[in-house]
Design an enzyme around this catalytic site. Sequence first.
Site, PDB file in Angstrom:
ATOM      1  N   CYS A 182      -7.415   3.766   9.050  1.00 53.05           N
ATOM      2  CA  CYS A 182      -6.365   4.525   8.371  1.00 53.05           C
ATOM      3  C   CYS A 182      -5.872   5.717   9.176  1.00 53.05           C
ATOM      4  O   CYS A 182      -4.948   6.412   8.756  1.00 53.05           O
ATOM      5  CB  CYS A 182      -6.868   4.997   7.005  1.00 53.05           C
ATOM      6  SG  CYS A 182      -7.436   3.637   5.972  1.00 53.05           S
ATOM      7  N   HIS A 322      -4.716  13.816   3.495  1.00 51.36           N
ATOM      8  CA  HIS A 322      -5.040  12.382   3.480  1.00 51.36           C
ATOM      9  C   HIS A 322      -5.173  11.914   2.034  1.00 51.36           C
ATOM     10  O   HIS A 322      -4.644  10.862   1.670  1.00 51.36           O
ATOM     11  CB  HIS A 322      -6.333  12.139   4.254  1.00 51.36           C
ATOM     12  CG  HIS A 322      -6.652  10.705   4.471  1.00 51.36           C
ATOM     13  ND1 HIS A 322      -5.794   9.835   5.108  1.00 51.36           N
ATOM     14  CD2 HIS A 322      -7.757   9.970   4.151  1.00 51.36           C
ATOM     15  CE1 HIS A 322      -6.346   8.628   5.156  1.00 51.36           C
ATOM     16  NE2 HIS A 322      -7.532   8.687   4.582  1.00 51.36           N
ATOM     17  N   GLU A 333     -12.131  16.692   1.827  1.00 53.95           N
ATOM     18  CA  GLU A 333     -11.027  17.102   2.692  1.00 53.95           C
ATOM     19  C   GLU A 333     -10.614  18.541   2.415  1.00 53.95           C
ATOM     20  O   GLU A 333     -10.328  19.306   3.343  1.00 53.95           O
ATOM     21  CB  GLU A 333      -9.830  16.175   2.518  1.00 53.95           C
ATOM     22  CG  GLU A 333      -8.663  16.549   3.430  1.00 53.95           C
ATOM     23  CD  GLU A 333      -7.450  15.652   3.279  1.00 53.95           C
ATOM     24  OE1 GLU A 333      -6.492  15.814   4.063  1.00 53.95           O
ATOM     25  OE2 GLU A 333      -7.448  14.791   2.367  1.00 53.95           O
ATOM     26  N   LYS A 354       0.186   9.986  -1.369  1.00 53.33           N
ATOM     27  CA  LYS A 354      -0.303   8.643  -1.688  1.00 53.33           C
ATOM     28  C   LYS A 354      -0.325   8.407  -3.200  1.00 53.33           C
ATOM     29  O   LYS A 354      -0.451   7.264  -3.646  1.00 53.33           O
ATOM     30  CB  LYS A 354      -1.702   8.434  -1.104  1.00 53.33           C
ATOM     31  CG  LYS A 354      -1.755   8.325   0.413  1.00 53.33           C
ATOM     32  CD  LYS A 354      -3.174   8.051   0.884  1.00 53.33           C
ATOM     33  CE  LYS A 354      -3.265   7.929   2.403  1.00 53.33           C
ATOM     34  NZ  LYS A 354      -3.123   9.225   3.085  1.00 53.33           N
ATOM     35  N   HIS A 359      -1.736   3.754  -0.560  1.00 57.07           N
ATOM     36  CA  HIS A 359      -2.349   3.996   0.751  1.00 57.07           C
ATOM     37  C   HIS A 359      -1.923   2.899   1.710  1.00 57.07           C
ATOM     38  O   HIS A 359      -2.316   1.739   1.565  1.00 57.07           O
ATOM     39  CB  HIS A 359      -3.869   4.022   0.596  1.00 57.07           C
ATOM     40  CG  HIS A 359      -4.598   4.499   1.808  1.00 57.07           C
ATOM     41  ND1 HIS A 359      -3.978   4.763   3.016  1.00 57.07           N
ATOM     42  CD2 HIS A 359      -5.927   4.752   2.013  1.00 57.07           C
ATOM     43  CE1 HIS A 359      -4.875   5.155   3.897  1.00 57.07           C
ATOM     44  NE2 HIS A 359      -6.065   5.167   3.313  1.00 57.07           N
ATOM     45  N   PHE A 420     -11.892   4.687   8.288  1.00 59.37           N
ATOM     46  CA  PHE A 420     -13.215   4.078   8.369  1.00 59.37           C
ATOM     47  C   PHE A 420     -13.664   4.082   9.833  1.00 59.37           C
ATOM     48  O   PHE A 420     -12.885   3.797  10.747  1.00 59.37           O
ATOM     49  CB  PHE A 420     -13.175   2.635   7.867  1.00 59.37           C
ATOM     50  CG  PHE A 420     -13.118   2.495   6.366  1.00 59.37           C
ATOM     51  CD1 PHE A 420     -13.154   3.591   5.530  1.00 59.37           C
ATOM     52  CD2 PHE A 420     -13.040   1.229   5.788  1.00 59.37           C
ATOM     53  CE1 PHE A 420     -13.111   3.446   4.151  1.00 59.37           C
ATOM     54  CE2 PHE A 420     -13.000   1.067   4.411  1.00 59.37           C
ATOM     55  CZ  PHE A 420     -13.032   2.183   3.592  1.00 59.37           C
TER      56      PHE A 420
END
Length: 433
Positions: A182, A322, A333, A354, A359, A420
């Site tokens: 991502c 994010h 975050e 998002k 996403h 990831f």
Amino acid sequence: MTDKTTVVVTGLGATTPLGGDVPSTWSALLAGRSGVRPLEWDGVEELPVRFAAQLAVDPAESIPRPQLRRLDRSQAIALIAAREAWGHAGFAPPVKRNRKGEIEQPAPDTGFVVDGDRLGVVVSSGIGGLHTALNSYDVYKEKGWSRVSPFTVPMLMPNGASGHVGIEFGAMAGSHALVSACASSGEAVGYAIDMIRAGRADVVICGGTESCIHPLQMASFGAMRAMSTRNEEPQRASRPYDKNRDGFVLGEGAAVMILESEEHARARGAEIHAIAAGCGYSGDAYDIVLPDPSGGGQAKAMRRALEDAGLGADDIVHVNAHATSTPAGDVAELASIKAALGPAAERITVTGTKSMTGHLLGGAGALESVITILTLREGVVPPTANLEDLDDEVDLDIVRGEPRPMPEGPAAALNNSFGFGGHNVSVVFRRAV
């Protein structure tokens, strides 16, 4: 400030769950509209998650069927976004050549013609041609190897989108595709900045694309318990920072930017939408899926982005986070933002878009970079949708309910992308003055 080459943004393009181009996507964001809707597949009722943020406009409306059959869906939408960005930057349509290299359609008299040797491409995807890979295997099983398309390999390659964009626009300074889940298209923006600073290119087409809304993907993320299961109210499922968030919502789309050296852009009289000031990277080295709960790696990426941009924490007025709507990720975050910016974090605005787009995985960083640029240019922050009951751990200023005006004058913003594998990327944009 630094003595590095100044890199500017001169073109924007996108096709998203909110609209088929940048203006329609931006309008929907300001209106707080969701692009999430139920999936209409045979057997969808067997899946744990039965909704996603699908494209608002079918690629077939822009790309002729013969060409579309040779493209994975992720490649097709990358081309659509790239064409919009290219035109928005004021460049002439590319010269059309046949397979012998002979010119079939020269560039028109309108628009600036780019030297192909000074033009680069960095278009990333986290997964690549998933639809092609899975659908081709179905053909193989049902009809045998001889019925598999000869275009399968170039259609499933993760670098296929970058290759097609490079071919269409004649980019010969280099064509690249960075893959970091991502964070992929966040890295694409950073690599494009570096290409221009290093003198490898004057202009770079950069961004990201993803299209993997497929039963296997829904089942796989569902098995991880990573996605929201709010099947009865899908438009309210993506809810960053809300106490009742339960996972992310899968989306698809593409976003592309045109980056140029400031010297090149000003020489041709281009409109400058923002300055791509810098990029920072780090690795968590913690877990293949889970982020480091300390947020240390994410904070490092933000601090390194500021250093690369020659800015300090006090220069940042906004963060496009994010913010995937996962229970652990959102608050981690925010902790990393506070660690990176220190006391300056108390006066910034934060948004999680998002909540409306879903996403886009490998395409997320590029789309949210476009949104961050528009936020600076237009002086207004899109709201975080579906935020009804603020998490007790959230202590930063989250924009919600209505768009928020930004302060006038010099301003800079961060766009965060985390993937990831522990990939952390933060890009800094400055308002053009």
